[in-house]
Design an enzyme around this catalytic site. Structure first.
Site, short mmCIF file in Angstrom:
data_model
loop_
_atom_site.label_atom_id
_atom_site.label_comp_id
_atom_site.label_asym_id
_atom_site.label_seq_id
_atom_site.Cartn_x
_atom_site.Cartn_y
_atom_site.Cartn_z
CE LYS A 155 -26.78 73.43 47.80
NZ LYS A 155 -28.22 73.75 47.82
CB SER A 156 -26.98 80.26 48.31
OG SER A 156 -27.40 79.31 49.21
N GLY A 159 -34.28 72.16 46.31
CA GLY A 159 -35.30 73.01 46.93
C GLY A 159 -35.11 74.46 46.54
CB SER A 201 -37.25 80.27 54.74
OG SER A 201 -37.00 79.80 53.43
CD GLN A 229 -34.51 76.89 49.82
OE1 GLN A 229 -35.58 76.33 50.06
NE2 GLN A 229 -33.39 76.23 49.55
CG ASP A 256 -27.71 74.77 54.32
OD1 ASP A 256 -28.82 74.32 54.66
OD2 ASP A 256 -27.56 75.49 53.31
NE ARG A 274 -25.80 71.92 52.81
CZ ARG A 274 -25.00 72.51 51.90
NH1 ARG A 274 -23.71 72.27 51.91
NH2 ARG A 274 -25.50 73.33 50.99
C1 S3P Z 1 -30.86 78.34 50.82
C2 S3P Z 1 -31.47 78.62 52.00
C3 S3P Z 1 -31.61 77.65 53.10
C4 S3P Z 1 -30.63 76.52 52.96
C5 S3P Z 1 -30.58 75.97 51.57
C6 S3P Z 1 -30.18 77.04 50.58
C7 S3P Z 1 -30.85 79.35 49.76
O1 S3P Z 1 -32.92 77.13 53.08
O2 S3P Z 1 -30.96 75.50 53.87
O3 S3P Z 1 -29.62 74.92 51.50
O4 S3P Z 1 -30.06 79.23 48.81
O5 S3P Z 1 -31.63 80.29 49.88
P1 S3P Z 1 -34.12 77.93 53.82
O6 S3P Z 1 -34.13 79.26 53.25
O7 S3P Z 1 -35.38 77.20 53.48
O8 S3P Z 1 -33.79 77.87 55.27
#
Ligand code: S3P
Length: 442
Positions: A34-35, A107, A180, A182, A330, A403
């Site tokens: 996914k990421s 998110g 993080s 993200q 995750d 999840r």
């Molecule tokens: C993700 C980073 C994680 C993870 C999310 C996907 C990403 O969040 O929990 O499901 O794709 O960068 P955080 O970066 O806020 O920890």
């Protein structure tokens, strides 16, 4: 599976899981990461020319990113369910969206696109589902404002929707308050459009997919431990013009734990991404006595992939804290299921970030797992599980958290009696065919 209407006219799906009648066996492939899918699409929308992406994750969240990129003027052609071509007009080729960019419950979409839109000299409005409207956005809005973007948001600038007027950004020297990926990725994307270099300091290492991809696109980026320095870019060059997304370790995690706790099982999960910034779960499970091997390691689009072979094992409790937390951020819902079957105490600390995921994962895990007989104590920054506990089937709720839903399904495999999971539809956020794959190894 049963579908029923809810009071707001949306459909709720109920999944029923029967205990595994015997050991799990077979070889499976889980869906794409996914990421990495989100990032591949975003970077392809900025890179010169046309990029073909194979094995793109077909899910609600990754399709939300494609829809938003289309609204920003990117041409995207789907060849089949998981193969697509993205034609970009270059680093500065995006255009003002005529409508709100709807990130659904994702998110990653909202935070990464906040960084991208902060670099654009036009107005973008990012919104999402009710669940996404609860997720904290100050963590991206604050550094992006410090770079020069104007960002308005609900609750004094903290919650979605976000209205972003970007452009004319300056480089930043910034210490991230939380590890993080993200937030880091949002700032890295914005930094491409700044007029000077940006330096980031992470408290501990989070997933590094964005860095790998930016480097592959010729961006000047230096990584030294938890310190990153990125130069503004004039163009992104994708050298292969085709990339194949590895399969998702976080989706494999459900089957890793299922094979460990259903006695006499042995399964192989093929071609899974095994980037070390993602595989903290394996380290924790190995300490617990798990039998797990990674075989046939090779590289796919700049990421390590391998076959993961798992045999069931007697587990014992362990402790997880500090730098290991972001490396398995995750995986705590499924890790908790393993802990219920382990001898002794499993203690998770420093994991307060779990409270701001798709659900408050400390609270929802404790509430739902207790319904199945687990001994779990909630702590402000984690939980303590005492095992092994014989779980029993119960009526549980997914709490809009994909999840959590899949973890409860795995718990149902070792429970006595039937487990009924309400709100199963959220599984489509990352793993729409979970139940079919599970059926294939039962
Ligand atoms: C993700 C980073 C994680 C993870 C999310 C996907 C990403 O969040 O929990 O499901 O794709 O960068 P955080 O970066 O806020 O920890």
């Amino acid at each position: 599976m049963l579908r029923c209407a809810q009071h707001d006219n949306s459909e709720m799906t109920i999944q029923t899981i029967q205990p595994a009648p015997h050991a799990l066996h077979g070889s499976i492939r889980v869906p794409a990461d996914k990421s990495i899918s989100h990032r591949a699409a975003i970077l392809a929308s900025l890179a010169d020319g046309k990029t073909r992406i194979e094995n793109y994750l077909q899910s609600e969240t990754t399709h939300a990113t494609l829809d938003c990129l289309r609204a920003l003027g990117t041409e995207i052609e789907m060849h089949d369910a998981t193969t697509l071509s993205i034609r970009s007009r270059g680093l500065r080729g995006l255009s003002e969206p005529k409508d709100v960019l709807f990130c659904k419950g994702s998110g990653t979409t909202m935070r990464l696109l906040a960084g991208l839109c902060a670099g654009q000299d036009f107005l973008s409005i990012l919104d999402g589902t009710h669940a996404l409207k609860r997720r904290p956005m100050a963590r991206v809005a604050e550094p992006l404002r410090a770079m020069g973007a104007t960002i308005l948001a609900r609750d004094n600038g903290k919650l979605p929707p976000l209205a972003i007027r970007g452009g004319k950004l300056h480089g930043l020297d910034y210490a991230l308050p939380v590890a993080s990926a993200q937030v880091k990725s949002a700032i890295l994307l914005a930094a491409l459009f700044a007029d000077s270099p940006t330096t980031l300091h992470e408290p501990s290492a989070s997933r590094d997919h964005t860095e790998r991809m930016l480097l592959a696109c010729g961006v000047k980026l230096q990584v030294a431990g938890c310190k990153l320095q990125i130069e503004p870019a004039t163009e992104l060059r994708i050298t292969h013009h085709a990339s194949r997304i590895p399969n998702d370790f976080s989706s494999a995690a459900f089957f890793i734990v299922a094979a460990l706790i259903v006695p006499q099982s042995e399964i192989c999960i093929e071609r899974v991404g095994v980037n070390e910034t993602r595989t903290g779960l394996l380290d924790a499970l190995l300490r617990m006595g798990a039998h797990i091997k990674i075989e046939n390691v090779s590289e796919e689009s700049g990421e390590p992939v391998g076959d993961i072979v798992i045999q069931s094992a007697e587990l014992r409790g362990t402790q997880v804290h500090g730098d290991e937390i972001p490396r398995m951020i995750d995986e705590f819902p499924i890790f908790a299921i393993a802990a219920t079957q382990a001898q002794g105490e499993t203690i998770v600390r420093d994991a307060q970030e779990l409270r701001v995921k798709e659900s408050d994962r400390i609270a929802t895990l404790a509430n739902e797992l207790r319904k199945m007989g687990a001994q779990i104590e909630e702590r402000a920054d984690g939980f303590v599980i005492t095992g092994p506990t014989p779980l029993h089937g119960a009526r549980v709720a997914a709490q809009s958290d994909h999840r959590l839903a899949m973890s409860l399904a795995v718990a149902g495999l070792v429970a006595r009696g039937e487990t009924i999971i309400e709100g199963w539809e959220c599984v489509a956020d990352s793993f729409p065919n979970f139940d079919k794959i599970l059926e294939g190894i039962r």
